[in-house]
Each structure stands twice: as structure tokens, then as C-alpha cells.
Design a protein around this motif. Structure first.
Motif, PDB file in Angstrom:
ATOM      1  N   ALA A  40       0.739  -1.137  -0.142  1.00 59.23           N
ATOM      2  CA  ALA A  40      -0.073   0.086   0.097  1.00 59.23           C
ATOM      3  C   ALA A  40       0.932   1.152   0.044  1.00 59.23           C
ATOM      4  CB  ALA A  40      -0.937  -0.119   1.175  1.00 59.23           C
ATOM      5  N   PRO A  41       0.355   2.335  -0.343  1.00 58.35           N
ATOM      6  CA  PRO A  41       1.187   3.643  -0.419  1.00 58.35           C
ATOM      7  C   PRO A  41       1.806   3.816   0.938  1.00 58.35           C
ATOM      8  CG  PRO A  41      -0.762   4.054  -1.627  1.00 58.35           C
ATOM      9  CD  PRO A  41      -0.989   2.444  -0.967  1.00 58.35           C
ATOM     10  N   GLY A  42       3.060   4.164   0.950  1.00 60.00           N
ATOM     11  CA  GLY A  42       3.597   4.452   2.258  1.00 60.00           C
ATOM     12  C   GLY A  42       4.019   3.473   2.948  1.00 60.00           C
ATOM     13  N   LYS A  43       3.542   2.228   2.544  1.00 61.38           N
ATOM     14  CA  LYS A  43       3.884   1.209   3.638  1.00 61.38           C
ATOM     15  C   LYS A  43       4.847   0.115   3.009  1.00 61.38           C
ATOM     16  CE  LYS A  43      -0.716   1.343   6.000  1.00 61.38           C
ATOM     17  NZ  LYS A  43      -1.824   0.619   6.462  1.00 61.38           N
ATOM     18  N   GLU A  44       5.446  -0.776   3.733  1.00 61.07           N
ATOM     19  CA  GLU A  44       6.159  -1.832   3.357  1.00 61.07           C
ATOM     20  C   GLU A  44       5.530  -3.152   2.724  1.00 61.07           C
ATOM     21  OE1 GLU A  44       9.697  -1.325   6.613  1.00 61.07           O
ATOM     22  OE2 GLU A  44       8.674  -3.230   6.313  1.00 61.07           O
ATOM     23  N   ARG A  45       6.098  -3.326   1.719  1.00 62.86           N
ATOM     24  CA  ARG A  45       5.478  -4.630   1.125  1.00 62.86           C
ATOM     25  C   ARG A  45       5.455  -5.947   1.984  1.00 62.86           C
ATOM     26  NH1 ARG A  45       7.680  -5.936  -5.013  1.00 62.86           N
ATOM     27  NH2 ARG A  45       7.006  -3.733  -4.763  1.00 62.86           N
ATOM     28  N   GLU A  46       4.028  -6.472   2.124  1.00 60.85           N
ATOM     29  CA  GLU A  46       3.904  -7.416   3.064  1.00 60.85           C
ATOM     30  C   GLU A  46       3.387  -8.783   2.200  1.00 60.85           C
ATOM     31  OE1 GLU A  46       0.372  -6.732   5.647  1.00 60.85           O
ATOM     32  OE2 GLU A  46      -0.721  -5.815   4.044  1.00 60.85           O
ATOM     33  N   LEU A  47       3.462  -9.771   2.998  1.00 66.19           N
ATOM     34  CA  LEU A  47       3.190 -11.296   2.395  1.00 66.19           C
ATOM     35  C   LEU A  47       1.661 -11.398   2.710  1.00 66.19           C
ATOM     36  CD1 LEU A  47       4.057 -13.865   0.928  1.00 66.19           C
ATOM     37  CD2 LEU A  47       4.545 -14.725   3.339  1.00 66.19           C
ATOM     38  N   VAL A  48       0.968 -11.654   1.748  1.00 64.82           N
ATOM     39  CA  VAL A  48      -0.353 -11.886   2.076  1.00 64.82           C
ATOM     40  C   VAL A  48      -1.080 -13.381   2.442  1.00 64.82           C
ATOM     41  CG1 VAL A  48      -2.879 -11.613   0.986  1.00 64.82           C
ATOM     42  CG2 VAL A  48      -1.185  -9.765   1.007  1.00 64.82           C
ATOM     43  N   ALA A  49      -0.451 -14.324   1.333  1.00 59.69           N
ATOM     44  CA  ALA A  49      -0.848 -15.757   1.271  1.00 59.69           C
ATOM     45  C   ALA A  49       0.387 -16.580   0.604  1.00 59.69           C
ATOM     46  CB  ALA A  49      -2.226 -15.836   0.656  1.00 59.69           C
ATOM     47  N   THR A  50       0.603 -17.643   1.041  1.00 61.09           N
ATOM     48  CA  THR A  50       1.536 -18.588   0.183  1.00 61.09           C
ATOM     49  C   THR A  50       0.754 -19.978   0.022  1.00 61.09           C
ATOM     50  OG1 THR A  50       2.659 -19.405   1.937  1.00 61.09           O
ATOM     51  CG2 THR A  50       3.454 -17.457   1.253  1.00 61.09           C
ATOM     52  N   ILE A  51       1.683 -20.611  -1.012  1.00 61.20           N
ATOM     53  CA  ILE A  51       1.110 -22.079  -1.351  1.00 61.20           C
ATOM     54  C   ILE A  51       2.289 -22.736  -1.980  1.00 61.20           C
ATOM     55  CG2 ILE A  51       0.231 -21.405  -3.660  1.00 61.20           C
ATOM     56  CD1 ILE A  51      -1.970 -23.423  -3.424  1.00 61.20           C
ATOM     57  N   THR A  52       2.442 -23.911  -1.154  1.00 58.60           N
ATOM     58  CA  THR A  52       3.563 -24.712  -1.850  1.00 58.60           C
ATOM     59  C   THR A  52       3.104 -25.624  -2.811  1.00 58.60           C
ATOM     60  OG1 THR A  52       2.699 -26.806  -0.459  1.00 58.60           O
ATOM     61  CG2 THR A  52       4.183 -25.209   0.836  1.00 58.60           C
ATOM     62  N   ARG A  53       4.131 -26.448  -3.293  1.00 54.01           N
ATOM     63  CA  ARG A  53       3.790 -27.044  -4.746  1.00 54.01           C
ATOM     64  C   ARG A  53       2.659 -27.918  -4.450  1.00 54.01           C
ATOM     65  NH1 ARG A  53       8.436 -29.728  -6.571  1.00 54.01           N
ATOM     66  NH2 ARG A  53       7.338 -30.228  -8.624  1.00 54.01           N
ATOM     67  N   GLY A  54       2.597 -28.644  -3.122  1.00 54.92           N
ATOM     68  CA  GLY A  54       1.962 -29.697  -2.835  1.00 54.92           C
ATOM     69  C   GLY A  54       0.618 -29.112  -2.450  1.00 54.92           C
ATOM     70  N   GLY A  55       0.300 -27.719  -2.295  1.00 51.20           N
ATOM     71  CA  GLY A  55      -1.014 -27.124  -1.593  1.00 51.20           C
ATOM     72  C   GLY A  55      -1.240 -26.808  -0.436  1.00 51.20           C
ATOM     73  N   SER A  56      -0.097 -26.790   0.401  1.00 55.75           N
ATOM     74  CA  SER A  56      -0.419 -26.306   1.635  1.00 55.75           C
ATOM     75  C   SER A  56      -0.323 -24.799   1.620  1.00 55.75           C
ATOM     76  CB  SER A  56       0.845 -26.700   2.625  1.00 55.75           C
ATOM     77  OG  SER A  56       0.852 -28.263   2.851  1.00 55.75           O
ATOM     78  N   THR A  57      -1.123 -24.137   2.513  1.00 54.27           N
ATOM     79  CA  THR A  57      -1.383 -22.677   2.288  1.00 54.27           C
ATOM     80  C   THR A  57      -1.079 -22.180   3.776  1.00 54.27           C
ATOM     81  OG1 THR A  57      -3.672 -22.983   2.967  1.00 54.27           O
ATOM     82  CG2 THR A  57      -2.909 -22.649   0.400  1.00 54.27           C
ATOM     83  N   TYR A  58      -0.815 -20.582   3.709  1.00 54.82           N
ATOM     84  CA  TYR A  58      -0.701 -19.940   4.777  1.00 54.82           C
ATOM     85  C   TYR A  58      -1.405 -18.340   4.580  1.00 54.82           C
ATOM     86  CZ  TYR A  58       1.462 -15.985   7.137  1.00 54.82           C
ATOM     87  OH  TYR A  58       1.613 -14.866   7.691  1.00 54.82           O
ATOM     88  N   TYR A  59      -1.887 -17.899   5.320  1.00 51.29           N
ATOM     89  CA  TYR A  59      -2.693 -16.622   5.315  1.00 51.29           C
ATOM     90  C   TYR A  59      -2.130 -15.653   6.261  1.00 51.29           C
ATOM     91  CZ  TYR A  59      -5.370 -19.051   1.868  1.00 51.29           C
ATOM     92  OH  TYR A  59      -5.987 -20.010   0.921  1.00 51.29           O
ATOM     93  N   ALA A  60      -1.950 -14.490   5.979  1.00 48.36           N
ATOM     94  CA  ALA A  60      -1.782 -13.397   7.040  1.00 48.36           C
ATOM     95  C   ALA A  60      -3.095 -13.602   7.742  1.00 48.36           C
ATOM     96  CB  ALA A  60      -1.621 -12.330   6.288  1.00 48.36           C
ATOM     97  N   ASP A  61      -2.917 -12.898   8.878  1.00 46.65           N
ATOM     98  CA  ASP A  61      -4.225 -13.033   9.978  1.00 46.65           C
ATOM     99  C   ASP A  61      -5.009 -11.818   8.916  1.00 46.65           C
ATOM    100  OD1 ASP A  61      -2.686 -13.210  13.093  1.00 46.65           O
ATOM    101  OD2 ASP A  61      -3.176 -14.687  11.817  1.00 46.65           O
ATOM    102  N   SER A  62      -4.722 -10.801   8.579  1.00 47.62           N
ATOM    103  CA  SER A  62      -5.747  -9.821   8.043  1.00 47.62           C
ATOM    104  C   SER A  62      -6.516 -10.314   6.984  1.00 47.62           C
ATOM    105  CB  SER A  62      -4.781  -8.474   7.500  1.00 47.62           C
ATOM    106  OG  SER A  62      -4.055  -8.901   6.571  1.00 47.62           O
ATOM    107  N   VAL A  63      -6.018 -11.371   6.248  1.00 49.73           N
ATOM    108  CA  VAL A  63      -7.106 -11.884   5.238  1.00 49.73           C
ATOM    109  C   VAL A  63      -7.623 -13.413   5.440  1.00 49.73           C
ATOM    110  CG1 VAL A  63      -5.708 -10.445   3.622  1.00 49.73           C
ATOM    111  CG2 VAL A  63      -5.221 -12.882   3.818  1.00 49.73           C
ATOM    112  N   LYS A  64      -7.105 -13.969   6.532  1.00 42.08           N
ATOM    113  CA  LYS A  64      -7.632 -15.129   6.818  1.00 42.08           C
ATOM    114  C   LYS A  64      -9.033 -15.180   6.725  1.00 42.08           C
ATOM    115  CE  LYS A  64      -4.807 -17.079   9.455  1.00 42.08           C
ATOM    116  NZ  LYS A  64      -4.186 -17.676  10.818  1.00 42.08           N
ATOM    117  N   GLY A  65      -9.575 -16.337   5.935  1.00 43.76           N
ATOM    118  CA  GLY A  65     -11.135 -16.310   6.013  1.00 43.76           C
ATOM    119  C   GLY A  65     -11.582 -15.616   4.978  1.00 43.76           C
TER     120      GLY A  65
END
Length: 117
Positions: A40-65
Motif C-alpha cells: 500500500a502507499p507509504g507502507k512496506e510490502r507484506e506477504l498476504v498468502a502462500t502456497i506450496t507446490r503440494g497445496g499447503s497454504t498460509y494466510y496473513a491474519d488480516s486476510v484469513k477467511g
């Protein structure tokens, strides 16, 4: 073409949905867990979500759900389904390896997401 091509961003009202897509380099996509990052403007880049090749996922708390990350390994394509969008989700969204930092050499142009209140 090593840089990914992100698409699908736009202007939506709060509560709306968007689906982002990323066409990635096969050499990078096939060997990495992939992620969606945003800045976002004026903010650092942040990680939102990730997925491994096998399909395991991670979500930042701010976007979970609300956000769902997925990948099509046959097409070297990464997706981000974003539901119930909020004004604070407004940012440029990028796809890259999950572990990419600002020093990563192959950031794409990103796709802009703007959520109006």
C-alpha cells in the motif's frame, strides 16, 4: 520471460470480490512455494498468502477467511480469490516466490486493487 504477469485487479466497493491471476515463469513456479505480496502507499510490502507446490497454504491474519490462494501447476499460474474486500486491502498486489524479499530480482509490475468504502 522471468518476470510474472499479474492481472485481475480493479476498483470495487467494500464487500465485493476480485480474482487475481499470475502467469509465472515455469522455472520459478515449478521449484518454489509461491506467494501473493501487497504494498500500500507509504507502507512496506507484506506477504498476504502462500502456497506450496503440494497445496499447503498460509494466510496473513488480516486476510484469513476472506482470501483463498490456489495454483495450477500445469499452467504455471497462481490465483488469489478475494472476497469481502475492505478498504484496507487497497494495494498493489504482486506474485513471487513465498520467500522473496525486496531484493528479489524478478518482481513483476503488479496489479492494483482499490476498495472504496
Amino acid at each position: 520471460q522471468v518476470q510474472p504477469v499479474e492481472s485481475g485487479g480493479g476498483l470495487v466497493q467494500a464487500g465485493g470480490s476480485l480474482r487475481l491471476s499470475c502467469a509465472a515463469s515455469g522455472s520459478i513456479f515449478s521449484t518454489n512455494a509461491m506467494g501473493w505480496h501487497r504494498q500500500a502507499p507509504g507502507k512496506e510490502r507484506e506477504l498476504v498468502a502462500t502456497i506450496t507446490r503440494g497445496g499447503s497454504t498460509y494466510y496473513a491474519d488480516s486476510v484469513k477467511g476472506r482470501f483463498t490462494i490456489s495454483r495450477d501447476n500445469a499452467k504455471n499460474t497462481l490465483y488469489l480469490q478475494m472476497n469481502n474486500l475492505k478498504p484496507e486491502d487497497t494495494a498493489m498486489y504482486y506474485c513471487a516466490p513465498a520467500r522473496a524479499t525486496m531484493q528479489y530480482d524478478y518482481w513483476g509490475q503488479g496489479t492494483q486493487v482499490t476498495v472504496s468504502s
